[in-house]
Design a protein around this motif. Sequence first.
Motif, PDB file in Angstrom:
ATOM      1  N   ILE A  64      -2.744 -51.642   4.148  1.00 53.05           N
ATOM      2  CA  ILE A  64      -2.537 -51.431   5.582  1.00 53.05           C
ATOM      3  C   ILE A  64      -3.134 -52.591   6.385  1.00 53.05           C
ATOM      4  CG2 ILE A  64      -3.253 -49.946   7.523  1.00 53.05           C
ATOM      5  CD1 ILE A  64      -2.861 -47.577   5.525  1.00 53.05           C
ATOM      6  N   ASP A  65      -4.313 -53.046   6.001  1.00 53.42           N
ATOM      7  CA  ASP A  65      -4.928 -54.179   6.719  1.00 53.42           C
ATOM      8  C   ASP A  65      -4.079 -55.437   6.565  1.00 53.42           C
ATOM      9  OD1 ASP A  65      -6.986 -52.529   7.398  1.00 53.42           O
ATOM     10  OD2 ASP A  65      -8.447 -53.355   5.978  1.00 53.42           O
ATOM     11  N   PHE A  66      -3.637 -55.682   5.335  1.00 56.96           N
ATOM     12  CA  PHE A  66      -2.823 -56.889   5.098  1.00 56.96           C
ATOM     13  C   PHE A  66      -1.557 -56.854   5.957  1.00 56.96           C
ATOM     14  CE2 PHE A  66       0.825 -58.829   2.920  1.00 56.96           C
ATOM     15  CZ  PHE A  66       0.416 -60.142   2.898  1.00 56.96           C
ATOM     16  N   LEU A  67      -0.881 -55.712   5.948  1.00 56.29           N
ATOM     17  CA  LEU A  67       0.382 -55.625   6.688  1.00 56.29           C
ATOM     18  C   LEU A  67       0.156 -55.827   8.184  1.00 56.29           C
ATOM     19  CD1 LEU A  67       2.397 -52.805   4.872  1.00 56.29           C
ATOM     20  CD2 LEU A  67       2.398 -55.259   4.487  1.00 56.29           C
ATOM     21  N   ALA A  68      -0.939 -55.244   8.711  1.00 61.44           N
ATOM     22  CA  ALA A  68      -1.199 -55.379  10.150  1.00 61.44           C
ATOM     23  C   ALA A  68      -1.477 -56.846  10.502  1.00 61.44           C
ATOM     24  CB  ALA A  68      -2.386 -54.504  10.544  1.00 61.44           C
ATOM     25  N   ILE A  69      -2.259 -57.505   9.654  1.00 60.18           N
ATOM     26  CA  ILE A  69      -2.624 -58.895   9.969  1.00 60.18           C
ATOM     27  C   ILE A  69      -1.435 -59.836   9.762  1.00 60.18           C
ATOM     28  CG2 ILE A  69      -4.062 -60.787   9.069  1.00 60.18           C
ATOM     29  CD1 ILE A  69      -6.351 -58.726   9.081  1.00 60.18           C
TER      30      ILE A  69
ATOM     31  N   ASP B 249      10.448 -57.934   4.238  1.00 60.57           N
ATOM     32  CA  ASP B 249       9.982 -58.058   2.850  1.00 60.57           C
ATOM     33  C   ASP B 249       8.457 -57.931   2.750  1.00 60.57           C
ATOM     34  OD1 ASP B 249      12.443 -58.324   1.691  1.00 60.57           O
ATOM     35  OD2 ASP B 249      12.411 -60.504   1.567  1.00 60.57           O
ATOM     36  N   PHE B 250       7.816 -57.405   3.794  1.00 58.49           N
ATOM     37  CA  PHE B 250       6.343 -57.334   3.769  1.00 58.49           C
ATOM     38  C   PHE B 250       5.829 -56.577   2.533  1.00 58.49           C
ATOM     39  CE2 PHE B 250       5.633 -58.142   8.534  1.00 58.49           C
ATOM     40  CZ  PHE B 250       5.014 -59.360   8.293  1.00 58.49           C
ATOM     41  N   GLN B 251       6.491 -55.466   2.215  1.00 53.43           N
ATOM     42  CA  GLN B 251       5.997 -54.685   1.083  1.00 53.43           C
ATOM     43  C   GLN B 251       6.090 -55.484  -0.219  1.00 53.43           C
ATOM     44  OE1 GLN B 251       4.264 -51.922   1.186  1.00 53.43           O
ATOM     45  NE2 GLN B 251       4.099 -51.864  -1.054  1.00 53.43           N
ATOM     46  N   LYS B 252       7.204 -56.220  -0.369  1.00 52.36           N
ATOM     47  CA  LYS B 252       7.367 -57.059  -1.576  1.00 52.36           C
ATOM     48  C   LYS B 252       6.263 -58.107  -1.628  1.00 52.36           C
ATOM     49  CE  LYS B 252      12.362 -57.007  -2.031  1.00 52.36           C
ATOM     50  NZ  LYS B 252      13.539 -57.726  -1.601  1.00 52.36           N
TER      51      LYS B 252
ATOM     52  N   ALA C  16      12.856 -60.428  14.465  1.00 54.07           N
ATOM     53  CA  ALA C  16      12.207 -61.272  13.462  1.00 54.07           C
ATOM     54  C   ALA C  16      12.760 -60.974  12.080  1.00 54.07           C
ATOM     55  CB  ALA C  16      10.702 -61.029  13.488  1.00 54.07           C
ATOM     56  N   VAL C  17      12.580 -61.928  11.175  1.00 55.02           N
ATOM     57  CA  VAL C  17      12.918 -61.703   9.767  1.00 55.02           C
ATOM     58  C   VAL C  17      11.743 -62.137   8.901  1.00 55.02           C
ATOM     59  CG1 VAL C  17      15.457 -61.745   9.786  1.00 55.02           C
ATOM     60  CG2 VAL C  17      14.228 -63.902   9.854  1.00 55.02           C
ATOM     61  N   VAL C  18      11.396 -61.283   7.955  1.00 52.52           N
ATOM     62  CA  VAL C  18      10.320 -61.575   6.998  1.00 52.52           C
ATOM     63  C   VAL C  18      10.999 -61.674   5.648  1.00 52.52           C
ATOM     64  CG1 VAL C  18       8.262 -60.636   5.894  1.00 52.52           C
ATOM     65  CG2 VAL C  18       8.602 -60.361   8.369  1.00 52.52           C
TER      66      VAL C  18
END
Length: 479
Positions: free
Chosen positions: A192-197, A237-240, A468-470
Amino acid sequence: MPHWLPPYPLCSASQKESFAYESTVKRWPIILTGVVDEIARINHELAHSTDEKEQQKVEEGKKLINQIGELVYEMRHDRELKPLEGSALPNDLDLYNSELAALAEKGQNRWFSAPWLFAECYLYRRLHLLISSPSTPRWHLFDPFQSQKVSTWRSSASGAAALAKSLQSLHSAGPVQPKDKEDVKAWEKLRIDFLAIAEACLWGNATDLSLLTSLSHDEIKTLQSVERGQAFLLKNDFQKVWEHVKGLKEARVDLVLDNSGFELFTDLVLADWLVSLSPSLVKEVVIHPKLVPWFVSDVQPHDFVFLLSSLSDPSFFPTSGEEGLSTDDREALNALAKRWRQYVDEGKFRLSVPEELKMGEKGGEIAEFWTAPSSFCDLPVVAPQLLSDLQKSSLVIFKGDLNYRKLVSDAWWPTATAFSDALGPLAGKFPILSLRTCKADTVVGLDEGVEERVQKEDEAWRRNGKYAVVSFCPKDASA
Ligand code: F6P
Ligand code: MG
């Protein structure tokens, strides 16, 4: 000459509905006129000086103003792009000129007929050649966008302080150390911290001074600060990426930077989290700036140094008004400044060139490639040394719109094209993450139906920075 070309047309100002056309007709002349104004302002300040050197600077400034005026004229009249001349570094003029010669053979060597990506890189490269010419020695260190970059950063005080305080509260709690792979609670907290940052780092890219020609300062601030839902993330693709990051061990991560000020700040927040709050996943972050003034707001080494010092400079951020900082805000920013300086000194944050490198000094292939005209599909051929350096990295994060355009060769791909296909020969060479707010027409990786949905929602979705695109592409096992 490009070594690989996508199977679809490249974006170009010859297409009247395109953002390329709007840029060439409207945005670039405004950007160049802003440079002329900046030189005129400096000249005005020096006008009454009796110092001979300053008088010479004024004369050289007038010369520059005329030359930039000629450049605008050439652009407005769709003249041929002249071969680049000069001896100032970066050492990339052959790359520009050979591509120009190839375009001339196809009759695509004018401002409106050339591929937009090439013409735009050429524009900033040509501007730097004027500044660094032997006839204007007193302007060689002039960054025409410096004062704009500084004032926008100053007006980002409240956003930066809010982020600094969030990061500091994570530091106060200390790094989360999962006991083992099965420690679900700890891993979930890290995720959760990684995704937020990482998300803050993504939206930091909404700050782009070259967009100020079409958006107001306030509109850009709204883009930065609005809490965005999944609907604005057209490819996520944040989860990946997290699955990839959580498997790293004392790894190197690279950040190919985009803009100075607030975006750079968010980049360093992510870098900080990676080296200090993730459980030994990452040990160093290599930071890649540009070596010449580039697309208005891109980071050069001096912008990086300036940002670090501004954080603890009590006179830099406002003390009152909407952006006025509280004592808590300042403490949080000071703590970051101290830690980040220490990380730079220890090599946890490593700039790809010496931080004191000045404009026009030798930066080497690893840094020079970022301001070459080439799309990144050609990186393996054009910059083999950079390729082998990036292959030491466990994740190369490309920030922003221009880097994205270069990753996908700025072509009119069908939007459902896989990101890995659009990368061409670069796909799989090293793990790539692109964090990009959409500010140009090209886009790939969208699921079926997304383009249709968003087109109905907002006609300007490809270019207004609201979406946006990730995109993530892992390394091939064989690379
Ligand atoms: O001039 C066009 C452009 O390349 C757009 O794609 C974008 O608006 C901007 O310049 C650069 O954006 P970024 O700073 O995100 O690379
Ligand atoms: Mg930029």
